[in-house]
Design a protein around this motif. Structure first.
Motif, PDB file in Angstrom:
ATOM      1  N   VAL A   1      55.365  -6.714 -30.109  1.00 38.23           N
ATOM      2  CA  VAL A   1      56.267  -7.695 -29.508  1.00 38.23           C
ATOM      3  C   VAL A   1      56.055  -9.067 -30.143  1.00 38.23           C
ATOM      4  O   VAL A   1      57.008  -9.765 -30.472  1.00 38.23           O
ATOM      5  CB  VAL A   1      56.072  -7.767 -27.971  1.00 38.23           C
ATOM      6  CG1 VAL A   1      56.821  -8.936 -27.374  1.00 38.23           C
ATOM      7  CG2 VAL A   1      56.532  -6.470 -27.324  1.00 38.23           C
ATOM      8  N   VAL A   2      54.811  -9.439 -30.354  1.00 33.45           N
ATOM      9  CA  VAL A   2      54.512 -10.746 -30.945  1.00 33.45           C
ATOM     10  C   VAL A   2      54.973 -10.791 -32.404  1.00 33.45           C
ATOM     11  O   VAL A   2      55.476 -11.815 -32.867  1.00 33.45           O
ATOM     12  CB  VAL A   2      53.008 -11.074 -30.827  1.00 33.45           C
ATOM     13  CG1 VAL A   2      52.658 -12.347 -31.580  1.00 33.45           C
ATOM     14  CG2 VAL A   2      52.617 -11.211 -29.358  1.00 33.45           C
TER      15      VAL A   2
ATOM     16  N   TYR B   1      58.387 -12.209 -33.159  1.00 34.20           N
ATOM     17  CA  TYR B   1      58.586 -13.636 -32.976  1.00 34.20           C
ATOM     18  C   TYR B   1      57.719 -14.482 -33.893  1.00 34.20           C
ATOM     19  O   TYR B   1      58.080 -15.597 -34.243  1.00 34.20           O
ATOM     20  CB  TYR B   1      58.252 -14.018 -31.518  1.00 34.20           C
ATOM     21  CG  TYR B   1      59.320 -13.615 -30.555  1.00 34.20           C
ATOM     22  CD1 TYR B   1      60.333 -14.492 -30.199  1.00 34.20           C
ATOM     23  CD2 TYR B   1      59.325 -12.346 -29.997  1.00 34.20           C
ATOM     24  CE1 TYR B   1      61.321 -14.113 -29.311  1.00 34.20           C
ATOM     25  CE2 TYR B   1      60.303 -11.954 -29.107  1.00 34.20           C
ATOM     26  CZ  TYR B   1      61.297 -12.842 -28.759  1.00 34.20           C
ATOM     27  OH  TYR B   1      62.267 -12.466 -27.885  1.00 34.20           O
TER      28      TYR B   1
ATOM     29  N   VAL C   1      50.735 -17.521 -29.087  1.00 29.43           N
ATOM     30  CA  VAL C   1      51.922 -17.301 -28.264  1.00 29.43           C
ATOM     31  C   VAL C   1      52.431 -18.606 -27.665  1.00 29.43           C
ATOM     32  O   VAL C   1      53.638 -18.792 -27.489  1.00 29.43           O
ATOM     33  CB  VAL C   1      51.596 -16.267 -27.153  1.00 29.43           C
ATOM     34  CG1 VAL C   1      52.647 -16.236 -26.078  1.00 29.43           C
ATOM     35  CG2 VAL C   1      51.418 -14.893 -27.777  1.00 29.43           C
TER      36      VAL C   1
ATOM     37  N   TYR D   1      55.424 -20.356 -29.209  1.00 28.65           N
ATOM     38  CA  TYR D   1      56.726 -19.701 -29.248  1.00 28.65           C
ATOM     39  C   TYR D   1      57.312 -19.571 -27.842  1.00 28.65           C
ATOM     40  O   TYR D   1      57.094 -18.569 -27.162  1.00 28.65           O
ATOM     41  CB  TYR D   1      56.595 -18.314 -29.898  1.00 28.65           C
ATOM     42  CG  TYR D   1      56.061 -18.407 -31.306  1.00 28.65           C
ATOM     43  CD1 TYR D   1      56.918 -18.680 -32.370  1.00 28.65           C
ATOM     44  CD2 TYR D   1      54.701 -18.258 -31.563  1.00 28.65           C
ATOM     45  CE1 TYR D   1      56.422 -18.800 -33.657  1.00 28.65           C
ATOM     46  CE2 TYR D   1      54.204 -18.375 -32.843  1.00 28.65           C
ATOM     47  CZ  TYR D   1      55.069 -18.645 -33.894  1.00 28.65           C
ATOM     48  OH  TYR D   1      54.580 -18.771 -35.155  1.00 28.65           O
TER      49      TYR D   1
ATOM     50  N   ASP E   1      60.279 -18.885 -26.882  1.00 33.68           N
ATOM     51  CA  ASP E   1      61.157 -17.717 -26.729  1.00 33.68           C
ATOM     52  C   ASP E   1      60.333 -16.450 -26.463  1.00 33.68           C
ATOM     53  O   ASP E   1      60.734 -15.593 -25.676  1.00 33.68           O
ATOM     54  CB  ASP E   1      62.011 -17.501 -27.978  1.00 33.68           C
ATOM     55  CG  ASP E   1      63.064 -18.587 -28.156  1.00 33.68           C
ATOM     56  OD1 ASP E   1      63.327 -19.309 -27.173  1.00 33.68           O
ATOM     57  OD2 ASP E   1      63.600 -18.707 -29.261  1.00 33.68           O
ATOM     58  N   LEU E   2      59.201 -16.364 -27.129  1.00 37.26           N
ATOM     59  CA  LEU E   2      58.333 -15.207 -26.928  1.00 37.26           C
ATOM     60  C   LEU E   2      57.773 -15.210 -25.514  1.00 37.26           C
ATOM     61  O   LEU E   2      57.750 -14.183 -24.840  1.00 37.26           O
ATOM     62  CB  LEU E   2      57.191 -15.208 -27.947  1.00 37.26           C
ATOM     63  CG  LEU E   2      56.115 -14.135 -27.766  1.00 37.26           C
ATOM     64  CD1 LEU E   2      56.718 -12.733 -27.813  1.00 37.26           C
ATOM     65  CD2 LEU E   2      55.043 -14.283 -28.824  1.00 37.26           C
ATOM     66  N   LYS E   3      57.340 -16.373 -25.054  1.00 40.41           N
ATOM     67  CA  LYS E   3      56.789 -16.458 -23.703  1.00 40.41           C
ATOM     68  C   LYS E   3      57.836 -16.091 -22.661  1.00 40.41           C
ATOM     69  O   LYS E   3      57.507 -15.619 -21.582  1.00 40.41           O
ATOM     70  CB  LYS E   3      56.249 -17.864 -23.435  1.00 40.41           C
ATOM     71  CG  LYS E   3      54.988 -18.145 -24.207  1.00 40.41           C
ATOM     72  CD  LYS E   3      54.271 -19.427 -23.919  1.00 40.41           C
ATOM     73  CE  LYS E   3      55.000 -20.494 -23.215  1.00 40.41           C
ATOM     74  NZ  LYS E   3      54.279 -21.757 -23.105  1.00 40.41           N
TER      75      LYS E   3
ATOM     76  N   ASN F   1      60.214 -13.812 -23.193  1.00 39.87           N
ATOM     77  CA  ASN F   1      60.609 -12.427 -23.401  1.00 39.87           C
ATOM     78  C   ASN F   1      60.015 -11.541 -22.300  1.00 39.87           C
ATOM     79  O   ASN F   1      58.807 -11.555 -22.066  1.00 39.87           O
ATOM     80  CB  ASN F   1      60.126 -11.969 -24.789  1.00 39.87           C
ATOM     81  CG  ASN F   1      60.443 -10.535 -25.079  1.00 39.87           C
ATOM     82  OD1 ASN F   1      59.845  -9.637 -24.504  1.00 39.87           O
ATOM     83  ND2 ASN F   1      61.379 -10.318 -25.989  1.00 39.87           N
TER      84      ASN F   1
ATOM     85  N   PHE G   1      57.262  -9.105 -23.361  1.00 39.27           N
ATOM     86  CA  PHE G   1      55.993  -9.790 -23.585  1.00 39.27           C
ATOM     87  C   PHE G   1      55.354 -10.172 -22.252  1.00 39.27           C
ATOM     88  O   PHE G   1      54.149  -9.996 -22.066  1.00 39.27           O
ATOM     89  CB  PHE G   1      56.168 -11.044 -24.449  1.00 39.27           C
ATOM     90  CG  PHE G   1      54.887 -11.800 -24.605  1.00 39.27           C
ATOM     91  CD1 PHE G   1      53.913 -11.347 -25.464  1.00 39.27           C
ATOM     92  CD2 PHE G   1      54.637 -12.929 -23.842  1.00 39.27           C
ATOM     93  CE1 PHE G   1      52.701 -12.012 -25.583  1.00 39.27           C
ATOM     94  CE2 PHE G   1      53.436 -13.597 -23.954  1.00 39.27           C
ATOM     95  CZ  PHE G   1      52.474 -13.140 -24.828  1.00 39.27           C
TER      96      PHE G   1
END
Length: 194
Positions: free
Chosen positions: A56-57, A60, A115, A118, A120-122, A124, A127
């Motif tokens: 997942v990471v 991103y 993380v 980012y 957007d990743l946090k 998700n 994630f």
């Protein structure tokens, strides 16, 4: 008369055996093995979550290759150490296991720092789900380690107290077990700077 003396000696021997601690030491050793099984299961759960988290990471944070590789390498190193009850009888192997798990924890901490860069990743959902599972697993690891250390303390005490020490020395030959210790550097509090 002779039968009476033999009968009395036999009864005294039975009574002394019941107070020798044999059964208690055996029960304590089994408790250590059961607690170790819980430790193994929680570390395995963490190991199983890591590939999903890394994937997942990756999507991103592709340019954070070094951190992702560190996590993958730490997981691979942990995988090379065979988790088994035999590990409990070998202090050097136990220390290698603990060091590998500490390296894994450190790599995961670095990943969580990455993380933070980012948003957007946090945000998700995948994630977030994986992060919550990992946090829960880390808590389970702590609980399992504490329970293991408690079982080890009871066991180690039981093989060293009198009269159990005699039973152990002449009959069982049980060795003390190593508890988990704090990771290197844990004695220093982390510095927070604003």
């Amino acid at each position: 008369m002779k039968k009476g003396v033999l009968y009395t000696v036999f009864i005294l021997m039975l009574l002394s055996v019941s107070g020798c601690g044999y059964n208690k030491m055996q029960a304590n050793e089994e408790a250590v093995k059961a607690a170790w099984g819980d430790v193994e299961a929680t570390y395995q759960r963490r190991s199983d979550l890591i590939p999903n988290l890394v994937e997942v990471v990756k999507g991103y944070a592709a340019h954070e290759k070094e951190t992702l590789e560190a996590v993958t390498e730490a997981r691979a190193k942990v995988g090379t150490i065979q988790m088994s009850k035999d590990l409990l009888n070998n202090p050097e192997a136990f220390a290698r296991f603990q060091n590998a798990q500490s390296a894994m924890s450190s790599a995961l901490s670095r990943l969580m720092v990455v993380v933070e860069k980012y948003p957007d990743l946090k945000a998700n959902q995948n994630f977030q789900d994986l992060q919550h599972q990992l946090e829960g697993t880390e808590n389970r690891i702590t609980v399992a380690r504490v329970r293991y250390n408690e079982a080890v303390a009871v066991y180690n005490t039981s093989i060293r107290i009198f009269p159990n020490v005699l039973t152990n020395k002449f009959l069982l030959h049980l060795n003390p077990r190593e508890p988990f210790k704090a990771d290197a550097g844990a004695e220093k509090a982390p510095q927070v700077k604003f």
